[in-house]
Design a protein around this motif. Structure first.
Motif, PDB file in Angstrom:
ATOM      1  N   THR A 272       0.857  -1.182   0.000  1.00 50.41           N
ATOM      2  CA  THR A 272       0.000   0.000   0.000  1.00 50.41           C
ATOM      3  C   THR A 272       0.897   1.237   0.000  1.00 50.41           C
ATOM      4  OG1 THR A 272      -0.146   0.021   2.425  1.00 50.41           O
ATOM      5  CG2 THR A 272      -1.914  -1.102   1.223  1.00 50.41           C
ATOM      6  N   LYS A 273       0.327   2.367  -0.385  1.00 52.65           N
ATOM      7  CA  LYS A 273       1.074   3.627  -0.394  1.00 52.65           C
ATOM      8  C   LYS A 273       0.616   4.500   0.772  1.00 52.65           C
ATOM      9  CE  LYS A 273       1.801   3.745  -5.406  1.00 52.65           C
ATOM     10  NZ  LYS A 273       1.575   4.518  -6.667  1.00 52.65           N
ATOM     11  N   LEU A 274       1.531   5.283   1.293  1.00 51.15           N
ATOM     12  CA  LEU A 274       1.215   6.193   2.389  1.00 51.15           C
ATOM     13  C   LEU A 274       1.914   7.527   2.154  1.00 51.15           C
ATOM     14  CD1 LEU A 274      -0.018   6.754   5.209  1.00 51.15           C
ATOM     15  CD2 LEU A 274       2.130   5.862   6.183  1.00 51.15           C
ATOM     16  N   GLU A 275       1.131   8.583   2.080  1.00 48.53           N
ATOM     17  CA  GLU A 275       1.697   9.924   1.946  1.00 48.53           C
ATOM     18  C   GLU A 275       1.878  10.547   3.324  1.00 48.53           C
ATOM     19  OE1 GLU A 275      -0.741  12.331  -0.561  1.00 48.53           O
ATOM     20  OE2 GLU A 275       0.172  11.591  -2.418  1.00 48.53           O
ATOM     21  N   ILE A 276       3.076  11.133   3.545  1.00 49.42           N
ATOM     22  CA  ILE A 276       3.331  11.824   4.806  1.00 49.42           C
ATOM     23  C   ILE A 276       3.910  13.212   4.491  1.00 49.42           C
ATOM     24  CG2 ILE A 276       3.706   9.685   6.083  1.00 49.42           C
ATOM     25  CD1 ILE A 276       6.710  10.204   5.912  1.00 49.42           C
ATOM     26  N   SER A 277       3.885  14.060   5.478  1.00 47.20           N
ATOM     27  CA  SER A 277       4.408  15.419   5.306  1.00 47.20           C
ATOM     28  C   SER A 277       5.910  15.434   5.551  1.00 47.20           C
ATOM     29  CB  SER A 277       3.716  16.355   6.292  1.00 47.20           C
ATOM     30  OG  SER A 277       4.126  16.054   7.617  1.00 47.20           O
ATOM     31  N   PRO A 278       6.598  16.478   5.132  1.00 49.81           N
ATOM     32  CA  PRO A 278       8.031  16.593   5.421  1.00 49.81           C
ATOM     33  C   PRO A 278       8.318  16.529   6.917  1.00 49.81           C
ATOM     34  CG  PRO A 278       7.419  18.163   3.723  1.00 49.81           C
ATOM     35  CD  PRO A 278       6.152  17.568   4.216  1.00 49.81           C
ATOM     36  N   ALA A 279       7.457  17.153   7.725  1.00 50.66           N
ATOM     37  CA  ALA A 279       7.677  17.134   9.176  1.00 50.66           C
ATOM     38  C   ALA A 279       7.594  15.724   9.727  1.00 50.66           C
ATOM     39  CB  ALA A 279       6.654  18.042   9.855  1.00 50.66           C
ATOM     40  N   GLN A 280       6.613  14.922   9.219  1.00 49.95           N
ATOM     41  CA  GLN A 280       6.488  13.542   9.683  1.00 49.95           C
ATOM     42  C   GLN A 280       7.698  12.722   9.257  1.00 49.95           C
ATOM     43  OE1 GLN A 280       2.575  12.975   7.825  1.00 49.95           O
ATOM     44  NE2 GLN A 280       1.778  12.351   9.834  1.00 49.95           N
ATOM     45  N   ALA A 281       8.213  13.004   8.060  1.00 48.98           N
ATOM     46  CA  ALA A 281       9.391  12.281   7.590  1.00 48.98           C
ATOM     47  C   ALA A 281      10.605  12.582   8.460  1.00 48.98           C
ATOM     48  CB  ALA A 281       9.671  12.649   6.136  1.00 48.98           C
ATOM     49  N   VAL A 282      10.751  13.826   8.850  1.00 47.28           N
ATOM     50  CA  VAL A 282      11.912  14.229   9.655  1.00 47.28           C
ATOM     51  C   VAL A 282      11.795  13.744  11.094  1.00 47.28           C
ATOM     52  CG1 VAL A 282      13.147  16.202  10.615  1.00 47.28           C
ATOM     53  CG2 VAL A 282      12.415  16.227   8.211  1.00 47.28           C
ATOM     54  N   LEU A 283      10.622  13.923  11.677  1.00 42.03           N
ATOM     55  CA  LEU A 283      10.452  13.633  13.101  1.00 42.03           C
ATOM     56  C   LEU A 283       9.954  12.226  13.395  1.00 42.03           C
ATOM     57  CD1 LEU A 283       8.750  17.016  14.086  1.00 42.03           C
ATOM     58  CD2 LEU A 283      11.172  16.397  14.306  1.00 42.03           C
ATOM     59  N   LYS A 336       4.999  14.149   0.670  1.00 36.25           N
ATOM     60  CA  LYS A 336       4.245  15.113  -0.128  1.00 36.25           C
ATOM     61  C   LYS A 336       4.645  16.537   0.240  1.00 36.25           C
ATOM     62  CE  LYS A 336      -0.444  16.433  -1.493  1.00 36.25           C
ATOM     63  NZ  LYS A 336      -1.892  16.174  -1.303  1.00 36.25           N
ATOM     64  N   ILE A 337       5.161  17.262  -0.747  1.00 35.95           N
ATOM     65  CA  ILE A 337       5.522  18.669  -0.547  1.00 35.95           C
ATOM     66  C   ILE A 337       4.255  19.516  -0.646  1.00 35.95           C
ATOM     67  CG2 ILE A 337       6.902  20.591  -1.401  1.00 35.95           C
ATOM     68  CD1 ILE A 337       8.518  18.253  -0.279  1.00 35.95           C
TER      69      ILE A 337
END
Length: 374
Positions: A272-283, A336-337
């Motif tokens: 499955t695919k999951l989109e996350i925000s830059p903040a979620q990716a970093v933290l 996702k930007i």
């Protein structure tokens, strides 16, 4: 557990002709009409199971990998062709090989010999989740069954088929043709009895003398967990009834699985695919996602990169040969930007850019953000 290759006395690399030859030899040895030993019947049934499995490419491949348990888990009938009994040895050879009798040599086909019924195919469609977890589905088929009124003879009650006077019961006649090259004699189907060897002057009114009639039948089909799109299931002796007491053909059920809008399957794994925000990716974050077993929290590790994945073990598709073992649910992450940001977010991103780049922010915020997270 029995080894089908040992039962037939062959190597695992044996060809189909070698399998046939071995079965003929062993059948003559263990048929209960020939061998009166107490274990003869059981051994003969094992021979039938071994032959039926190894002569079918799909069943043989499954057996070689997973054994007899694998055949059952894949939905194959493992009872063998003689589970319901068996005829004499000549009948067995006629049904299996089309006329290799007890003496071992070929002979002219007997029109009154037992003949195997035709195989049938049924295509069914099931939901994605039904294929994953398995199900029991009632299917309906139209097939030829032995006429209950005449018991397959084709004759009305009290009447009997009579030997064809044209061919003398052979079902064929010699026909001589005169040509410019001379006389040619060939064997052709008897035009009077159409190859049956008998004629029915008073036919059964239910089947019109055919001995078989079309009937609807309902079957409880057990679809094993983990079945995939295009899988073929074989139901022994559920096809058309045989002729003259021959065994029924088989029913092949081809399973078509509807694609899921959310899950993508690859073998026993689910993607499955999951989109996350830059903040979620970093933290990093803990996010609830949909799995085959319902909603489940998945931990996104801090610093995850675009295109990397998080694996949930044991949440995929059951292994067809061992349903207690399941594949993985693989969550593919995309960052996702944001296309639009608030003033507060703009200030924070500019500050972040200055920290990471070591210089004053210039250009559009969107371009700078892409530069940070590329």
């Amino acid at each position: 557990m029995s080894d089908y290759y040992e039962i037939l006395g062959i190597e695992k690399t044996a060809t189909k002709e070698e399998i046939k030859s071995a079965f003929r030899k062993m059948a003559r040895k263990w048929h209960p009409d020939v061998n009166k030993a107490p274990e003869a019947e059981a051994k003969f049934k094992e021979l039938g199971k071994a032959y039926e499995t190894l002569m079918d490419d799909e069943k043989r491949a499954t057996y070689d990998r997973f054994g007899e348990d694998g055949l059952r888990n894949a939905g194959f009938n493992t009872q063998g062709p003689f589970a319901g009994g068996f005829g004499d040895l000549d009948e067995v050879f006629n049904s299996f090989f089309g006329g290799f009798g007890f003496g071992g040599g070929s002979r002219r086909s007997d029109p009154n010999a037992p003949r195997r019924g035709d195989d049938l195919r049924l295509d069914i469609e099931i939901e994605f989740e039904e294929a994953v977890f398995g199900m029991t589905k009632e299917i309906t088929i139209d097939h030829l069954e032995t006429c209950p009124s005449c018991k397959g003879s084709g004759a009305k009650e009290g009447a009997k088929p009579e030997t064809c006077k044209t061919c003398g019961g052979a079902g064929s006649i010699q026909q001589t043709t005169r040509t410019v090259l001379g006389h040619f004699t060939q064997i052709v189907t008897c035009p009077h009895c159409h190859g049956k060897g008998t004629v029915i002057s008073d036919p059964c009114p239910d089947c019109h003398g055919e001995g078989r009639k079309t009937a609807e039948k309902k079957i409880e089909l057990k679809i094993p967990a983990g079945v995939d799109n295009g899988s073929r299931m074989r139901l022994s002796h559920e096809g058309d009834a045989g002729v003259n007491g021959g065994v029924a053909g088989d029913l092949y059920v081809v399973v078509h699985v509807k694609p899921s809008l959310y899950f993508k399957r690859d073998g026993i794994n689910i993607y499955t695919k999951l989109e996350i925000s830059p903040a979620q990716a970093v933290l990093g974050d803990t996010i609830s996602i949909k799995t085959l077993d319902g909603e489940r929290n998945v931990t996104i590790p801090a610093g995850i990169q675009h295109g990397e994945s998080v694996r949930i073990r044991g949440a995929g598709v059951p292994n067809l040969s061992k349903p207690s073992v399941r594949g993985e649910h693989i969550v593919v992450v995309s960052i996702k930007i944001p296309a639009h940001i608030s003033n507060d977010e703009k200030v924070l991103y500019e500050k972040l850019y200055e920290i990471q780049a070591g210089r004053k922010a210039k250009g559009s915020v969107k371009e700078r953000i892409k530069g940070v997270f590329k």
